[in-house]
Each structure stands twice: as C-alpha cells, then as structure tokens.
Design a protein around this motif. Structure first.
Motif, PDB file in Angstrom:
ATOM      1  N   ALA A  15       8.026 -26.125   1.842  1.00  0.00           N
ATOM      2  CA  ALA A  15       9.040 -26.860   2.600  1.00  0.00           C
ATOM      3  C   ALA A  15       8.367 -27.763   3.642  1.00  0.00           C
ATOM      4  O   ALA A  15       8.801 -28.894   3.859  1.00  0.00           O
ATOM      5  N   ARG A  16       7.316 -27.254   4.271  1.00  0.00           N
ATOM      6  CA  ARG A  16       6.614 -28.037   5.285  1.00  0.00           C
ATOM      7  C   ARG A  16       5.941 -29.251   4.670  1.00  0.00           C
ATOM      8  O   ARG A  16       5.949 -30.345   5.224  1.00  0.00           O
ATOM      9  N   ALA A  58       7.431 -15.766   0.780  1.00  0.00           N
ATOM     10  CA  ALA A  58       8.098 -16.446   1.890  1.00  0.00           C
ATOM     11  C   ALA A  58       7.156 -17.436   2.562  1.00  0.00           C
ATOM     12  O   ALA A  58       7.546 -18.559   2.897  1.00  0.00           O
ATOM     13  N   ALA A  59       5.895 -17.042   2.732  1.00  0.00           N
ATOM     14  CA  ALA A  59       4.922 -17.944   3.344  1.00  0.00           C
ATOM     15  C   ALA A  59       4.662 -19.151   2.454  1.00  0.00           C
ATOM     16  O   ALA A  59       4.560 -20.283   2.941  1.00  0.00           O
ATOM     17  N   GLU A  60       4.581 -18.941   1.138  1.00  0.00           N
ATOM     18  CA  GLU A  60       4.378 -20.059   0.219  1.00  0.00           C
ATOM     19  C   GLU A  60       5.577 -20.988   0.223  1.00  0.00           C
ATOM     20  O   GLU A  60       5.436 -22.211   0.125  1.00  0.00           O
ATOM     21  N   LYS A  90       7.571 -21.497   2.805  1.00  0.00           N
ATOM     22  CA  LYS A  90       7.481 -22.246   4.061  1.00  0.00           C
ATOM     23  C   LYS A  90       6.467 -23.381   3.937  1.00  0.00           C
ATOM     24  O   LYS A  90       6.705 -24.486   4.428  1.00  0.00           O
ATOM     25  N   LEU A  91       5.348 -23.097   3.284  1.00  0.00           N
ATOM     26  CA  LEU A  91       4.341 -24.143   3.079  1.00  0.00           C
ATOM     27  C   LEU A  91       4.897 -25.277   2.227  1.00  0.00           C
ATOM     28  O   LEU A  91       4.688 -26.446   2.533  1.00  0.00           O
ATOM     29  N   TYR A 126       1.979 -16.009   7.869  1.00  0.00           N
ATOM     30  CA  TYR A 126       1.544 -14.908   7.005  1.00  0.00           C
ATOM     31  C   TYR A 126       0.329 -14.249   7.632  1.00  0.00           C
ATOM     32  O   TYR A 126      -0.607 -14.917   8.078  1.00  0.00           O
ATOM     33  N   VAL A 164       1.668 -20.679   8.708  1.00  0.00           N
ATOM     34  CA  VAL A 164       3.131 -20.556   8.632  1.00  0.00           C
ATOM     35  C   VAL A 164       3.591 -19.127   8.887  1.00  0.00           C
ATOM     36  O   VAL A 164       4.732 -18.785   8.614  1.00  0.00           O
TER      37      VAL A 164
END
Length: 99
Positions: free
Chosen positions: A66-67, A59-61, A63-64, A43, A41
């Motif tokens: 949400a994905r 932010a990466a977590e 996105k994960l 990072y 995602v």
C-alpha cells in the motif's frame, strides 16, 4: 531394453539437480534489505509470537504494498483499456461472411 530404461533413469537423475540449481537465488544483502523494509512498516523479527507469524508478515507486506502503491500483480497500470471488440460495419460484415 534394460539399457534404455537405465539410460533414462540416469538422465533424469542428472537433470533434476541441474534444474533445481537454476532457480533464482537471492543474496544476503537482498534479504537484509527486505527485512529492513518490513521493519519500517512495523514488523518485528523474532518477537517470539510464533502463533501469529503468518498474519504478521502478511500484514506487513500489505502495508509495504500500500505504501509503495503496488498491487499483487505488479505496479499500477498507466493507460486505458476498452472492453469488447472492434465494431464492424454491417456492410463489411456481409462482405466477409455472406456468400
């Protein structure tokens, strides 16, 4: 009395390491899998930006999550809920609480 205090101290000293060892431990493979997911995602591990590390990983977590459709408290709930309690008829209420 001193022997009881000493025994308590020794018992505490023996219990603390056992309790800390009993914590959940993850394997190297699990850590690598988590890093691969974070990299998928966007990072980047070790990009040298130490000043924004917490924001970047969070932010990466996000996105994960949400994905994958997850929330902070677990997966999505499949069901319904109703607020409030069960309605009791006036006759039942009076039968229970009137004397």
């Amino acid at each position: 009395m001193k022997s009881i205090v000493r025994a308590a101290i020794v018992a505490t000293a023996l219990v603390v390491p056992v309790a800390s060892f009993a914590q959940s431990q993850i394997t190297r493979a699990q850590v690598r899998a988590e890093l691969a997911e974070l990299q998928s995602v966007g990072y980047h591990v070790g990009d040298g930006d130490q000043a924004h590390y917490p924001e970047a990983i969070q932010a990466a977590e996000a996105k994960l999550a949400a994905r994958d459709g997850a929330t902070d408290y677990g997966g999505t709930a499949n069901g319904t809920s109703q607020s409030g309690g069960v309605r009791v008829s006036p006759s039942d209420w009076n039968a229970m609480y009137s004397r």
